[in-house]
Design a protein around this motif. Structure first.
Motif, short mmCIF file in Angstrom:
data_model
loop_
_atom_site.label_atom_id
_atom_site.label_comp_id
_atom_site.label_asym_id
_atom_site.label_seq_id
_atom_site.Cartn_x
_atom_site.Cartn_y
_atom_site.Cartn_z
N GLY A 182 1.79 -22.14 -5.54
CA GLY A 182 0.58 -22.13 -4.74
C GLY A 182 0.54 -21.10 -3.64
N THR A 183 1.65 -20.37 -3.41
CA THR A 183 1.68 -19.36 -2.36
C THR A 183 2.51 -18.16 -2.80
N VAL A 184 1.93 -16.97 -2.68
CA VAL A 184 2.67 -15.73 -2.93
C VAL A 184 2.55 -14.85 -1.69
N HIS A 185 3.52 -13.95 -1.51
CA HIS A 185 3.57 -13.10 -0.32
C HIS A 185 3.52 -11.62 -0.68
N ARG A 186 2.78 -10.87 0.13
CA ARG A 186 2.71 -9.41 -0.04
C ARG A 186 3.95 -8.73 0.53
N ASN A 187 4.67 -9.44 1.38
CA ASN A 187 5.89 -8.92 2.03
C ASN A 187 5.66 -7.66 2.85
N ARG A 188 4.53 -7.66 3.56
CA ARG A 188 4.21 -6.56 4.46
C ARG A 188 4.59 -6.95 5.89
N GLY A 189 4.93 -5.97 6.69
CA GLY A 189 5.27 -6.21 8.08
C GLY A 189 4.10 -6.04 9.02
N SER A 190 2.92 -5.68 8.49
CA SER A 190 1.74 -5.49 9.34
C SER A 190 0.51 -6.10 8.67
N TYR A 191 -0.52 -6.31 9.47
CA TYR A 191 -1.75 -6.92 8.97
C TYR A 191 -2.46 -6.03 7.97
N VAL A 192 -3.23 -6.64 7.10
CA VAL A 192 -4.04 -5.92 6.11
C VAL A 192 -5.53 -6.13 6.39
N TRP A 193 -5.93 -7.37 6.56
CA TRP A 193 -7.36 -7.69 6.69
C TRP A 193 -7.85 -7.40 8.10
N ASN A 194 -8.98 -6.72 8.20
CA ASN A 194 -9.58 -6.36 9.48
C ASN A 194 -10.48 -7.49 9.97
N ASN A 195 -10.29 -7.93 11.20
CA ASN A 195 -11.11 -8.99 11.77
C ASN A 195 -12.54 -8.55 12.03
N THR A 196 -12.75 -7.26 12.21
CA THR A 196 -14.09 -6.76 12.51
C THR A 196 -14.94 -6.59 11.26
N GLY A 197 -14.35 -6.76 10.10
CA GLY A 197 -15.06 -6.67 8.83
C GLY A 197 -14.18 -6.03 7.78
N ASP A 198 -14.26 -6.53 6.58
CA ASP A 198 -13.45 -6.02 5.47
C ASP A 198 -14.03 -6.57 4.18
N LYS A 199 -13.47 -6.18 3.08
CA LYS A 199 -13.89 -6.67 1.78
C LYS A 199 -12.65 -6.85 0.91
N ALA A 200 -12.50 -8.04 0.37
CA ALA A 200 -11.41 -8.33 -0.56
C ALA A 200 -11.96 -8.22 -1.97
N ARG A 201 -11.23 -7.50 -2.81
CA ARG A 201 -11.64 -7.34 -4.20
C ARG A 201 -10.53 -7.84 -5.10
N LEU A 202 -10.90 -8.66 -6.09
CA LEU A 202 -9.97 -9.09 -7.11
C LEU A 202 -10.30 -8.29 -8.36
N ILE A 203 -9.34 -7.46 -8.77
CA ILE A 203 -9.57 -6.51 -9.86
C ILE A 203 -8.71 -6.89 -11.06
N LYS A 204 -9.34 -6.95 -12.22
CA LYS A 204 -8.65 -7.28 -13.46
C LYS A 204 -7.68 -6.16 -13.84
N PRO A 205 -6.69 -6.46 -14.69
CA PRO A 205 -5.75 -5.42 -15.13
C PRO A 205 -6.43 -4.22 -15.79
N ASN A 206 -7.62 -4.42 -16.39
CA ASN A 206 -8.34 -3.33 -17.03
C ASN A 206 -9.14 -2.49 -16.04
N GLY A 207 -9.05 -2.83 -14.74
CA GLY A 207 -9.73 -2.05 -13.70
C GLY A 207 -11.11 -2.56 -13.33
N LYS A 208 -11.62 -3.55 -14.04
CA LYS A 208 -12.96 -4.08 -13.75
C LYS A 208 -12.88 -5.12 -12.63
N LEU A 209 -13.92 -5.12 -11.81
CA LEU A 209 -13.99 -6.06 -10.69
C LEU A 209 -14.22 -7.48 -11.22
N GLN A 210 -13.36 -8.41 -10.83
CA GLN A 210 -13.52 -9.82 -11.20
C GLN A 210 -14.37 -10.53 -10.16
N ASP A 211 -14.09 -10.27 -8.87
CA ASP A 211 -14.81 -10.94 -7.79
C ASP A 211 -14.55 -10.18 -6.49
#
Length: 98
Positions: free
Chosen positions: A51-80
């Motif tokens: 139920g939990t996986v980690h990116r193992n980064r030492g710094s933040y990724v998501w911007n609080n002022t606005g951002d967009k998360a994309r889930l991309i299929k292995p074939n490169g097409k946008l899933q969501d």
């Protein structure tokens, strides 16, 4: 970030990518998400458990002022995707995408 499988079948996420506006990308290794289940993708370091996986980064990724998360299929097409603007007091710094 949470990814929810709303289907009635297990989904293998191997090769799926999560990408933000800056281009930071996380690629899933072999990970199956059960029907109706959610997996939490954490930015920081930690041990992957059910139920939990980690990116193992030492710094933040998501911007609080606005951002967009994309889930991309292995074939490169946008899933969501899910985007947000600056957090308000009402949302208490959290964004739920459906």
């Amino acid at each position: 970030m949470n990814i929810h499988n709303s289907s009635k079948k297990k989904v293998q996420l191997k090769g799926f990518k999560v990408k933000d506006n800056t281009g930071y990308t996380y690629t899933f290794g072999s990970y199956a998400i059960g029907a109706g289940k959610t997996v939490k993708l954490r930015t920081g370091k930690g041990k992957n458990v059910s139920g939990t996986v980690h990116r193992n980064r030492g710094s933040y990724v998501w911007n609080n002022t606005g951002d967009k998360a994309r889930l991309i299929k292995p074939n490169g097409k946008l899933q969501d995707s899910c985007s947000w603007g600056k957090s308000t007091k009402a949302d208490k710094g959290a964004k739920n995408c459906h």
